[in-house]
Design a protein around this motif. Structure first.
Motif, PDB file in Angstrom:
ATOM      1  N   ARG A 118       0.848  -1.193   0.000  1.00 21.30           N
ATOM      2  CA  ARG A 118       0.000   0.000   0.000  1.00 21.30           C
ATOM      3  C   ARG A 118       0.886   1.247   0.000  1.00 21.30           C
ATOM      4  O   ARG A 118       1.580   1.521   0.986  1.00 21.30           O
ATOM      5  CB  ARG A 118      -0.884  -0.018   1.241  1.00 21.30           C
ATOM      6  CG  ARG A 118      -1.841   1.156   1.294  1.00 21.30           C
ATOM      7  CD  ARG A 118      -2.701   1.096   2.536  1.00 21.30           C
ATOM      8  NE  ARG A 118      -3.778   2.062   2.459  1.00 21.30           N
ATOM      9  CZ  ARG A 118      -4.728   2.185   3.370  1.00 21.30           C
ATOM     10  NH1 ARG A 118      -4.739   1.385   4.418  1.00 21.30           N
ATOM     11  NH2 ARG A 118      -5.674   3.083   3.233  1.00 21.30           N
ATOM     12  N   PRO A 119       0.862   1.991  -1.090  1.00 18.61           N
ATOM     13  CA  PRO A 119       1.705   3.197  -1.113  1.00 18.61           C
ATOM     14  C   PRO A 119       1.023   4.315  -0.338  1.00 18.61           C
ATOM     15  O   PRO A 119      -0.165   4.229  -0.021  1.00 18.61           O
ATOM     16  CB  PRO A 119       1.754   3.541  -2.605  1.00 18.61           C
ATOM     17  CG  PRO A 119       0.475   3.005  -3.160  1.00 18.61           C
ATOM     18  CD  PRO A 119       0.065   1.835  -2.307  1.00 18.61           C
ATOM     19  N   THR A 120       1.742   5.386  -0.043  1.00 12.24           N
ATOM     20  CA  THR A 120       1.089   6.577   0.502  1.00 12.24           C
ATOM     21  C   THR A 120       0.885   7.557  -0.657  1.00 12.24           C
ATOM     22  O   THR A 120       1.596   7.502  -1.670  1.00 12.24           O
ATOM     23  CB  THR A 120       1.950   7.277   1.584  1.00 12.24           C
ATOM     24  OG1 THR A 120       3.116   7.802   0.958  1.00 12.24           O
ATOM     25  CG2 THR A 120       2.333   6.313   2.693  1.00 12.24           C
ATOM     26  N   LEU A 121      -0.066   8.467  -0.460  1.00 14.65           N
ATOM     27  CA  LEU A 121      -0.311   9.464  -1.509  1.00 14.65           C
ATOM     28  C   LEU A 121       0.930  10.333  -1.714  1.00 14.65           C
ATOM     29  O   LEU A 121       1.235  10.725  -2.838  1.00 14.65           O
ATOM     30  CB  LEU A 121      -1.526  10.323  -1.143  1.00 14.65           C
ATOM     31  CG  LEU A 121      -2.872   9.600  -1.232  1.00 14.65           C
ATOM     32  CD1 LEU A 121      -3.975  10.450  -0.607  1.00 14.65           C
ATOM     33  CD2 LEU A 121      -3.222   9.257  -2.680  1.00 14.65           C
ATOM     34  N   ASP A 122       1.661  10.603  -0.629  1.00 17.58           N
ATOM     35  CA  ASP A 122       2.889  11.406  -0.766  1.00 17.58           C
ATOM     36  C   ASP A 122       3.919  10.692  -1.641  1.00 17.58           C
ATOM     37  O   ASP A 122       4.581  11.321  -2.465  1.00 17.58           O
ATOM     38  CB  ASP A 122       3.504  11.705   0.609  1.00 17.58           C
ATOM     39  CG  ASP A 122       2.760  12.819   1.324  1.00 17.58           C
ATOM     40  OD1 ASP A 122       1.866  13.431   0.710  1.00 17.58           O
ATOM     41  OD2 ASP A 122       3.064  13.059   2.505  1.00 17.58           O
ATOM     42  N   GLN A 123       4.055   9.391  -1.444  1.00 17.65           N
ATOM     43  CA  GLN A 123       5.000   8.626  -2.285  1.00 17.65           C
ATOM     44  C   GLN A 123       4.609   8.739  -3.752  1.00 17.65           C
ATOM     45  O   GLN A 123       5.454   8.929  -4.626  1.00 17.65           O
ATOM     46  CB  GLN A 123       4.960   7.132  -1.919  1.00 17.65           C
ATOM     47  CG  GLN A 123       5.857   6.732  -0.789  1.00 17.65           C
ATOM     48  CD  GLN A 123       5.601   5.260  -0.419  1.00 17.65           C
ATOM     49  OE1 GLN A 123       4.480   4.756  -0.524  1.00 17.65           O
ATOM     50  NE2 GLN A 123       6.654   4.600   0.014  1.00 17.65           N
ATOM     51  N   ALA A 224      -2.649   3.741  -8.473  1.00 14.16           N
ATOM     52  CA  ALA A 224      -1.864   3.770  -7.231  1.00 14.16           C
ATOM     53  C   ALA A 224      -2.580   4.623  -6.175  1.00 14.16           C
ATOM     54  O   ALA A 224      -2.600   4.264  -4.989  1.00 14.16           O
ATOM     55  CB  ALA A 224      -0.470   4.315  -7.513  1.00 14.16           C
ATOM     56  N   GLN A 225      -3.194   5.729  -6.597  1.00  8.15           N
ATOM     57  CA  GLN A 225      -3.937   6.563  -5.632  1.00  8.15           C
ATOM     58  C   GLN A 225      -5.061   5.751  -4.983  1.00  8.15           C
ATOM     59  O   GLN A 225      -5.293   5.841  -3.780  1.00  8.15           O
ATOM     60  CB  GLN A 225      -4.541   7.789  -6.338  1.00  8.15           C
ATOM     61  CG  GLN A 225      -3.535   8.893  -6.606  1.00  8.15           C
ATOM     62  CD  GLN A 225      -4.141  10.000  -7.455  1.00  8.15           C
ATOM     63  OE1 GLN A 225      -4.511   9.776  -8.618  1.00  8.15           O
ATOM     64  NE2 GLN A 225      -4.237  11.196  -6.924  1.00  8.15           N
ATOM     65  N   LEU A 226      -5.729   4.957  -5.792  1.00  6.66           N
ATOM     66  CA  LEU A 226      -6.833   4.159  -5.248  1.00  6.66           C
ATOM     67  C   LEU A 226      -6.294   3.073  -4.316  1.00  6.66           C
ATOM     68  O   LEU A 226      -6.927   2.735  -3.310  1.00  6.66           O
ATOM     69  CB  LEU A 226      -7.679   3.569  -6.383  1.00  6.66           C
ATOM     70  CG  LEU A 226      -8.430   4.633  -7.203  1.00  6.66           C
ATOM     71  CD1 LEU A 226      -9.052   4.035  -8.461  1.00  6.66           C
ATOM     72  CD2 LEU A 226      -9.515   5.317  -6.353  1.00  6.66           C
ATOM     73  N   ARG A 227      -5.103   2.548  -4.641  1.00  4.58           N
ATOM     74  CA  ARG A 227      -4.466   1.572  -3.732  1.00  4.58           C
ATOM     75  C   ARG A 227      -4.059   2.240  -2.421  1.00  4.58           C
ATOM     76  O   ARG A 227      -4.068   1.634  -1.367  1.00  4.58           O
ATOM     77  CB  ARG A 227      -3.216   0.972  -4.387  1.00  4.58           C
ATOM     78  CG  ARG A 227      -3.470  -0.228  -5.249  1.00  4.58           C
ATOM     79  CD  ARG A 227      -2.348  -1.255  -5.206  1.00  4.58           C
ATOM     80  NE  ARG A 227      -1.008  -0.713  -5.410  1.00  4.58           N
ATOM     81  CZ  ARG A 227      -0.510  -0.345  -6.591  1.00  4.58           C
ATOM     82  NH1 ARG A 227      -1.262  -0.465  -7.670  1.00  4.58           N
ATOM     83  NH2 ARG A 227       0.698   0.133  -6.704  1.00  4.58           N
ATOM     84  N   ALA A 228      -3.688   3.514  -2.506  1.00  7.08           N
ATOM     85  CA  ALA A 228      -3.278   4.239  -1.301  1.00  7.08           C
ATOM     86  C   ALA A 228      -4.484   4.526  -0.407  1.00  7.08           C
ATOM     87  O   ALA A 228      -4.443   4.320   0.802  1.00  7.08           O
ATOM     88  CB  ALA A 228      -2.585   5.538  -1.686  1.00  7.08           C
ATOM     89  N   VAL A 229      -5.549   5.009  -1.003  1.00  3.56           N
ATOM     90  CA  VAL A 229      -6.714   5.424  -0.200  1.00  3.56           C
ATOM     91  C   VAL A 229      -7.513   4.203   0.278  1.00  3.56           C
ATOM     92  O   VAL A 229      -8.027   4.185   1.382  1.00  3.56           O
ATOM     93  CB  VAL A 229      -7.612   6.397  -1.013  1.00  3.56           C
ATOM     94  CG1 VAL A 229      -8.844   6.802  -0.210  1.00  3.56           C
ATOM     95  CG2 VAL A 229      -6.818   7.650  -1.427  1.00  3.56           C
ATOM     96  N   GLN A 230      -7.593   3.192  -0.552  1.00  4.54           N
ATOM     97  CA  GLN A 230      -8.381   1.984  -0.252  1.00  4.54           C
ATOM     98  C   GLN A 230      -9.806   2.330   0.193  1.00  4.54           C
ATOM     99  O   GLN A 230     -10.225   2.001   1.309  1.00  4.54           O
ATOM    100  CB  GLN A 230      -7.683   1.135   0.816  1.00  4.54           C
ATOM    101  CG  GLN A 230      -6.364   0.593   0.325  1.00  4.54           C
ATOM    102  CD  GLN A 230      -5.754  -0.469   1.240  1.00  4.54           C
ATOM    103  OE1 GLN A 230      -6.332  -0.831   2.268  1.00  4.54           O
ATOM    104  NE2 GLN A 230      -4.612  -0.973   0.862  1.00  4.54           N
TER     105      GLN A 230
END
Ligand code: URA
Length: 305
Positions: A118-123, A224-230
């Motif tokens: 899970r990435p962060t939005l900042d990453q 990736a944003q959607l993976r971050a926010v979940q």
């Protein structure tokens, strides 16, 4: 909804696409088509595969820094030269008004984001950097990454920034954004309870539709944003968001109002607020779609929390 109404809605979508495309061409003074014709001729003459030509053309673009500064809180490091796997060749002229789902190359991966984690939005924002992955970087003033609650249960995905969003670096702050904010509040949320982002992060010139190569370049960041926010649910606003996320070229008039699934997350396709501003009679249907989302979250109209 009757078949006749469906057909007339589809027709009005096609006409709207055409209108925006012509506006854009007018704004570009026909330059784009000329460039595409030249590229097609070069392709034929050199007998190169598009990606090989793109690599050859990309080299000088990587040197200068972009004039526009991204507005995100995290200052991105300068973007290193990267392979252009996520940036396919400029489409040939006849592909300019094609729907994005029909010609999409494979999804690229993001080097700074570990696959499966899970990435962060900042990453993700750092990885996006001062993006030059597609031609939209040439005309943008700001990258419009996304805004809202990084742990939102509900995410809204739009198409791409308009003029106001480009100026402010924030999604959905123009006229369509005002309507979206009203829709969100009518559902019982505040704007900053939810997360809002777009398929493409840079404004298409003259608000034309994003082209397949532009969607393809930006799509890994959206995913990736959607993976971050979940989130627990996603509302896809308009055909670009719905078709891109679902990889389904069904017209939005037929997709809307039916729950779908995106990577195990419930996804509700509905009309784009800009379309609703042009066709206010369709707001009723959009509201029905949003009510299904509210039902999923156990929300009553106007009820907070
Ligand atoms: N339309 C979109 O799709 N996104 C925005 O951010 C603004 C208008």
């Amino acid at each position: 909804m009757s078949e006749a109404l469906d057909t007339s809605n589809e027709l009005s979508e096609v006409l709207e696409d055409l209108r925006r495309h012509l506006l854009w061409q007018e704004e570009a003074g026909g330059r784009i088509l000329q460039v595409d014709a030249r590229l097609a001729a070069e392709l034929r003459a050199a007998n190169l595969r598009p990606q090989a030509l793109q690599r050859a053309k990309a080299a000088p673009q990587q040197a200068p820094a972009a004039p526009s500064a991204p507005p995100a809180p995290v200052t991105p490091p300068p973007v290193a030269a990267r392979p252009l796997a996520a940036r396919p060749a400029t489409p040939a002229p006849e592909r300019l008004i094609e729907a994005p789902a029909q010609a999409r190359p494979a999804e690229g991966s993001l080097p700074g984001v570990v696959e499966g984690e899970r990435p962060t939005l900042d990453q993700i924002r750092r990885e996006l950097g001062d993006c030059r992955r597609c031609k939209l970087c040439d005309g943008r003033k700001n990258i419009v990454f996304g805004s809202g609650n990084p742990r939102a249960e509900l995410v809204f995905v739009g198409e791409g920034p308009g003029e106001t969003e480009d100026l402010q670096g924030v999604p959905f702050v123009g006229a369509a954004g005002e309507l979206l904010t009203k829709m969100i509040e009518a559902m019982g949320y505040r704007r900053d309870d939810v997360y809002i982002c777009n398929v493409v992060k840079c404004r298409p010139p003259g608000n034309r539709n994003p082209e397949p190569d532009e969607v393809a370049a930006c799509e890994p960041f959206l995913r990736a944003q959607l993976r971050a926010v979940q989130p627990k649910a996603i509302v896809a606003l308009g055909k670009f968001a719905a078709q891109t996320l679902l990889r389904d070229s069904t017209p939005i008039t037929r997709m809307r109002g039916q729950w779908r699934e995106y990577e195990g997350i419930k996804l509700m396709p509905t009309f784009h607020p800009a379309y609703l501003l042009r066709q206010p009679a369709e707001k009723k249907k959009a509201w029905e779609d949003l009510q299904q989302v509210m039902k999923f979250f156990g929300k009553q109209p106007g009820q907070r929390g």
